[in-house]
Design a protein around this motif. Structure first.
Motif, PDB file in Angstrom:
ATOM      1  N   TYR A 161       0.895  -1.122  -0.091  1.00 37.77           N
ATOM      2  CA  TYR A 161       0.025   0.179  -0.085  1.00 37.77           C
ATOM      3  C   TYR A 161       0.908   1.139  -0.153  1.00 37.77           C
ATOM      4  CZ  TYR A 161      -4.097  -2.740   0.775  1.00 37.77           C
ATOM      5  OH  TYR A 161      -4.981  -3.625   0.678  1.00 37.77           O
ATOM      6  N   VAL A 162       1.865   1.310   0.784  1.00 39.62           N
ATOM      7  CA  VAL A 162       2.912   2.397   0.814  1.00 39.62           C
ATOM      8  C   VAL A 162       3.880   2.606  -0.299  1.00 39.62           C
ATOM      9  CG1 VAL A 162       4.603   3.603   2.194  1.00 39.62           C
ATOM     10  CG2 VAL A 162       2.242   3.041   3.321  1.00 39.62           C
ATOM     11  N   ASP A 195       9.753  -5.857  -5.134  1.00 42.41           N
ATOM     12  CA  ASP A 195       8.938  -6.588  -4.344  1.00 42.41           C
ATOM     13  C   ASP A 195       9.547  -8.153  -4.465  1.00 42.41           C
ATOM     14  OD1 ASP A 195       6.207  -5.789  -2.401  1.00 42.41           O
ATOM     15  OD2 ASP A 195       6.711  -7.884  -2.715  1.00 42.41           O
ATOM     16  N   LYS A 209       2.842 -10.578  -7.007  1.00 44.44           N
ATOM     17  CA  LYS A 209       2.630  -8.834  -7.270  1.00 44.44           C
ATOM     18  C   LYS A 209       3.372  -8.398  -8.308  1.00 44.44           C
ATOM     19  CE  LYS A 209       1.561  -7.420  -2.814  1.00 44.44           C
ATOM     20  NZ  LYS A 209       1.879  -6.576  -1.436  1.00 44.44           N
ATOM     21  N   THR A 218       5.982  -3.815   8.785  1.00 36.03           N
ATOM     22  CA  THR A 218       6.369  -4.030  10.219  1.00 36.03           C
ATOM     23  C   THR A 218       5.078  -4.434  11.121  1.00 36.03           C
ATOM     24  OG1 THR A 218       5.774  -1.391  10.243  1.00 36.03           O
ATOM     25  CG2 THR A 218       8.274  -2.274   9.976  1.00 36.03           C
ATOM     26  N   THR A 239       6.859   2.365   9.150  1.00 34.21           N
ATOM     27  CA  THR A 239       6.774   2.716  10.450  1.00 34.21           C
ATOM     28  C   THR A 239       7.473   1.962  11.375  1.00 34.21           C
ATOM     29  OG1 THR A 239       4.475   3.435  10.187  1.00 34.21           O
ATOM     30  CG2 THR A 239       5.085   3.218  12.376  1.00 34.21           C
ATOM     31  N   GLU A 298       5.704   7.830   6.625  1.00 32.75           N
ATOM     32  CA  GLU A 298       4.516   8.249   5.688  1.00 32.75           C
ATOM     33  C   GLU A 298       3.227   8.134   6.427  1.00 32.75           C
ATOM     34  OE1 GLU A 298       4.415   8.927   2.513  1.00 32.75           O
ATOM     35  OE2 GLU A 298       2.500   9.271   3.138  1.00 32.75           O
ATOM     36  N   GLU A 333      -4.953   4.844   3.622  1.00 35.73           N
ATOM     37  CA  GLU A 333      -5.682   4.059   2.446  1.00 35.73           C
ATOM     38  C   GLU A 333      -6.701   4.563   2.062  1.00 35.73           C
ATOM     39  OE1 GLU A 333      -5.487  -0.065   3.580  1.00 35.73           O
ATOM     40  OE2 GLU A 333      -3.553   0.118   4.163  1.00 35.73           O
ATOM     41  N   LYS A 367      -1.230  -1.959  15.540  1.00 41.30           N
ATOM     42  CA  LYS A 367      -0.106  -2.524  15.720  1.00 41.30           C
ATOM     43  C   LYS A 367       0.875  -1.443  16.249  1.00 41.30           C
ATOM     44  CE  LYS A 367       1.850  -1.982  11.120  1.00 41.30           C
ATOM     45  NZ  LYS A 367       2.909  -0.585  11.491  1.00 41.30           N
ATOM     46  N   ARG A 427      -6.934  -5.865   7.189  1.00 41.87           N
ATOM     47  CA  ARG A 427      -5.826  -6.087   8.400  1.00 41.87           C
ATOM     48  C   ARG A 427      -6.760  -5.474   9.849  1.00 41.87           C
ATOM     49  NH1 ARG A 427      -0.279  -4.413   5.666  1.00 41.87           N
ATOM     50  NH2 ARG A 427      -1.575  -3.257   4.380  1.00 41.87           N
TER      51      ARG A 427
HETATM   52  P1  NAD Z   1       2.143  -4.281   2.756  1.00 44.23           P
HETATM   53  O1  NAD Z   1       2.156  -5.479   3.557  1.00 44.23           O
HETATM   54  O2  NAD Z   1       1.028  -3.827   2.007  1.00 44.23           O
HETATM   55  O3  NAD Z   1       3.396  -4.085   1.695  1.00 44.23           O
HETATM   56  C1  NAD Z   1       4.805  -4.547   2.345  1.00 44.23           C
HETATM   57  C2  NAD Z   1       5.501  -5.116   0.924  1.00 44.23           C
HETATM   58  O4  NAD Z   1       6.827  -5.331   1.211  1.00 44.23           O
HETATM   59  C3  NAD Z   1       5.011  -6.444   0.488  1.00 44.23           C
HETATM   60  O5  NAD Z   1       4.496  -6.552  -0.886  1.00 44.23           O
HETATM   61  C4  NAD Z   1       6.095  -7.527   0.693  1.00 44.23           C
HETATM   62  O6  NAD Z   1       6.129  -8.637  -0.289  1.00 44.23           O
HETATM   63  C5  NAD Z   1       7.203  -6.614   0.582  1.00 44.23           C
HETATM   64  N1  NAD Z   1       8.619  -7.088   1.227  1.00 44.23           N
HETATM   65  C6  NAD Z   1       8.879  -7.338   2.302  1.00 44.23           C
HETATM   66  N2  NAD Z   1       9.924  -7.617   2.298  1.00 44.23           N
HETATM   67  C7  NAD Z   1      10.765  -7.390   1.359  1.00 44.23           C
HETATM   68  C8  NAD Z   1      12.015  -7.446   0.889  1.00 44.23           C
HETATM   69  N3  NAD Z   1      13.069  -7.804   1.538  1.00 44.23           N
HETATM   70  N4  NAD Z   1      12.456  -6.699  -0.493  1.00 44.23           N
HETATM   71  C9  NAD Z   1      11.522  -6.506  -1.243  1.00 44.23           C
HETATM   72  N5  NAD Z   1       9.998  -6.597  -0.780  1.00 44.23           N
HETATM   73  C10 NAD Z   1       9.749  -6.959   0.443  1.00 44.23           C
HETATM   74  O7  NAD Z   1       2.594  -3.001   3.954  1.00 44.23           O
HETATM   75  P2  NAD Z   1       2.069  -1.659   3.885  1.00 44.23           P
HETATM   76  O8  NAD Z   1       0.624  -1.670   4.371  1.00 44.23           O
HETATM   77  O9  NAD Z   1       2.590  -0.829   2.652  1.00 44.23           O
HETATM   78  O10 NAD Z   1       2.951  -1.129   4.986  1.00 44.23           O
HETATM   79  C11 NAD Z   1       4.546  -0.821   4.905  1.00 44.23           C
HETATM   80  C12 NAD Z   1       4.906   0.099   6.008  1.00 44.23           C
HETATM   81  O11 NAD Z   1       4.482   1.361   5.731  1.00 44.23           O
HETATM   82  C13 NAD Z   1       4.550  -0.641   7.250  1.00 44.23           C
HETATM   83  O12 NAD Z   1       5.661  -0.301   8.234  1.00 44.23           O
HETATM   84  C14 NAD Z   1       3.151   0.306   7.811  1.00 44.23           C
HETATM   85  O13 NAD Z   1       3.064   0.464   9.236  1.00 44.23           O
HETATM   86  C15 NAD Z   1       3.702   1.677   6.961  1.00 44.23           C
HETATM   87  N6  NAD Z   1       2.630   2.305   6.970  1.00 44.23           N
HETATM   88  C16 NAD Z   1       1.459   2.044   6.373  1.00 44.23           C
HETATM   89  C17 NAD Z   1       0.311   2.812   5.919  1.00 44.23           C
HETATM   90  C18 NAD Z   1      -0.976   2.020   5.247  1.00 44.23           C
HETATM   91  O14 NAD Z   1      -1.923   2.699   5.342  1.00 44.23           O
HETATM   92  N7  NAD Z   1      -1.068   0.754   4.685  1.00 44.23           N
HETATM   93  C19 NAD Z   1       0.430   4.149   6.118  1.00 44.23           C
HETATM   94  C20 NAD Z   1       1.400   4.669   6.623  1.00 44.23           C
HETATM   95  C21 NAD Z   1       2.636   3.749   6.895  1.00 44.23           C
END
Ligand code: NAD
Length: 436
Positions: free
Chosen positions: A10-11, A30, A35, A86, A122, A151, A155, A266, A331
């Motif tokens: 997502y981020v 990724d 994906k 995370t 985060t 960030e 969403e 979380k 989630r």
């Molecule tokens: P997500 O689970 O949607 O995406 C994470 C991606 O990272 C997955 O596609 C996974 O396959 C990939 N990944 C993991 N290890 C990897 C590696 N070594 N190499 C390449 N790709 C790898 O997570 P998200 O919701 O995008 O959140 C990511 C971070 O941003 C978290 O720390 C979250 O707390 C933070 N965040 C999320 C939001 C939100 O609205 N989702 C908003 C602000 C901050």
């Protein structure tokens, strides 16, 4: 500038696409082959309004690409963003940093020339120090800086949030990194978006403090809603009267079934762990976590009470299962607590969600997912609105009621009024509005 975005969730995907739209050259990496394949063939693995067009345009114009192998992307990058998950560590609530550290190591192995490694995930205070240590240990010769750039996007409104943020936070003491970050965010800088430069640890804490405050605000109004039900007051009017005070503000004062999602649960938990470990516990946030957990369970009891105290053998129609509208993200969604509790009490569940069905089917069992709200309500003993998708805001209530077995409507998002529901013949229950 050349950017490598590690993690295309997502981020990562939204940030990557937006940086490309700013004019930078972005490679999104990724580990998840399906994906990357989907993105390469023009698909979008998540539901986020406007993202398909943004990605398509930037791919077509040659600024955005996708790969599973970070080597080339990192080697040529000026900035490498770590945007991996995370999640909560199972059992103890600490943030699981294994993905961040694994990504840092992989980046260190291939980086070339001065590289700014930016933690967008985060992460708890001090994680940047550990990322720096890992890179230094893996590549003692490397020329790099580790920057915190949390960030704040939401969403469902992610692109607008990224392109028009209230602020950008950048944590670093490295002058070269500060200049590079300013250049990356140049379009926002020109728009006079405040860019808050801090030390790295401060920046890491800003993100958790912001999320904890918002979670606290939601939990506050939820408890006020409970009180309203006991004393005969209307929480929406209380929220309005309170929120018009500029020192408080009206946002995040909507009573409901408790916060969920990929961040608040979380992050509040992880912050309480950081604070306990530092010998400076955040009792307020510990209570927020407890109250919110209990609330999701209490919502199932509210539905059971609306059904006369017993749901055994009854069919309950559920509208909306994602943690909020305009996303497919399930989630920590309140529905994941409410639906199983109703099933445990003997109810059969039929549900409709505009975008969440595929994800929800992986997490909920014995739920019949159907293709629309009217079909969902047919023959049901109660209709429960858990997520306030726009398309649920103007339902034909008489039509719904006509096909149901019993006229019970439980509106956990307060999107209808007692009058609207009552005029359609429903027995109506909402949150914190006992009399309309
Ligand atoms: P997500 O689970 O949607 O995406 C994470 C991606 O990272 C997955 O596609 C996974 O396959 C990939 N990944 C993991 N290890 C990897 C590696 N070594 N190499 C390449 N790709 C790898 O997570 P998200 O919701 O995008 O959140 C990511 C971070 O941003 C978290 O720390 C979250 O707390 C933070 N965040 C999320 C939001 C939100 O609205 N989702 C908003 C602000 C901050």
């Amino acid at each position: 500038m050349r950017v490598a975005m590690i993690g295309t969730g997502y981020v990562g995907l939204v940030s990557g696409a937006c940086f490309a739209d700013f004019g930078h050259e972005v490679v999104c990496v990724d580990k998840d082959a399906s994906k990357v394949e989907m993105l390469k063939s023009g698909g979008i693995p998540i539901y986020e309004p406007g993202l398909d067009l943004l990605v398509e345009r930037n791919v077509r114009e040659g600024r955005l690409s996708f790969t599973q192998d970070l080597t080339d992307a990192v080697r040529t990058a000026d900035a490498v963003f770590i945007a991996v998950g995370t999640p909560s560590r199972r059992g103890d609530g600490y943030a699981d940093l294994s993905y961040v550290y694994a990504a840092a190591k992989e980046v260190a192995e291939v980086m070339d020339g001065y590289t700014v490694v930016v933690t967008k995930s985060t992460v708890p205070v001090g994680t940047g120090d550990e990322v720096e240590r890992i890179i230094r240990e893996t590549r003692p010769d490397a020329d790099f800086a580790v920057v915190s750039n949390p960030e704040f996007l939401r969403e469902g409104a992610a692109i607008d949030d990224f392109k028009r943020p209230d602020r950008v936070v950048v944590g670093t003491n490295d002058d070269r990194a500060r200049t590079l970050m300013r250049e990356l965010y140049r379009p926002l800088f020109l728009n006079e978006t405040p860019i808050v430069f801090t030390a790295r640890r401060t920046s890491e804490l800003i993100k958790y403090a912001a999320n904890a405050f918002l979670a606290m605000k939601i939990t506050f109004i939820n408890e006020i809603a409970d009180l309203c039900e006991h004393v005969g007051a209307n929480v929406q009017e209380v929220a309005k009267g309170v929120g018009l005070d500029n020192r408080i503000g009206g946002k995040f004062l909507h009573a409901g079934p408790g916060y969920g999602g990929s961040c608040f649960p979380k992050d509040t938990l992880a912050l309480t762990r950081t604070a306990q470990d530092a010998g400076s516990p955040l009792r307020l946030i510990e209570t927020v976590v407890e109250v919110n957990d209990a609330r999701k369970r209490a919502m199932a009891d509210k539905v059971i009470a609306a059904c006369g105290g017993d749901v055994k053998g009854k069919t309950i129609a559920v509208l909306g299962v994602t943690f909020k509208p305009n996303t497919d993200d399930m989630r920590e969604a309140p529905s994941l607590e409410i639906i199983p509790a109703l099933q445990k009490a003997g109810a059969t569940i039929r549900a409709f969600d505009p975008a969440g069905t595929v994800e929800a089917e992986k997490l909920l069992s014995n739920v019949e997912f159907v293709s629309g709200p009217y079909f969902c309500a047919e023959g049901a003993d109660a209709l429960v609105i858990i997520t306030e998708w726009n398309e649920f805001r103007a339902l034909d209530l008489p039509r719904l009621k006509a096909t149901m077995k019993a006229p019970v409507l439980v509106d956990l998002r307060n999107i209808y009024t007692h009058d609207q529901a009552g005029n359609a013949g429903f027995e109506y229950t909402s949150v914190g509005r006992p009399h309309g």
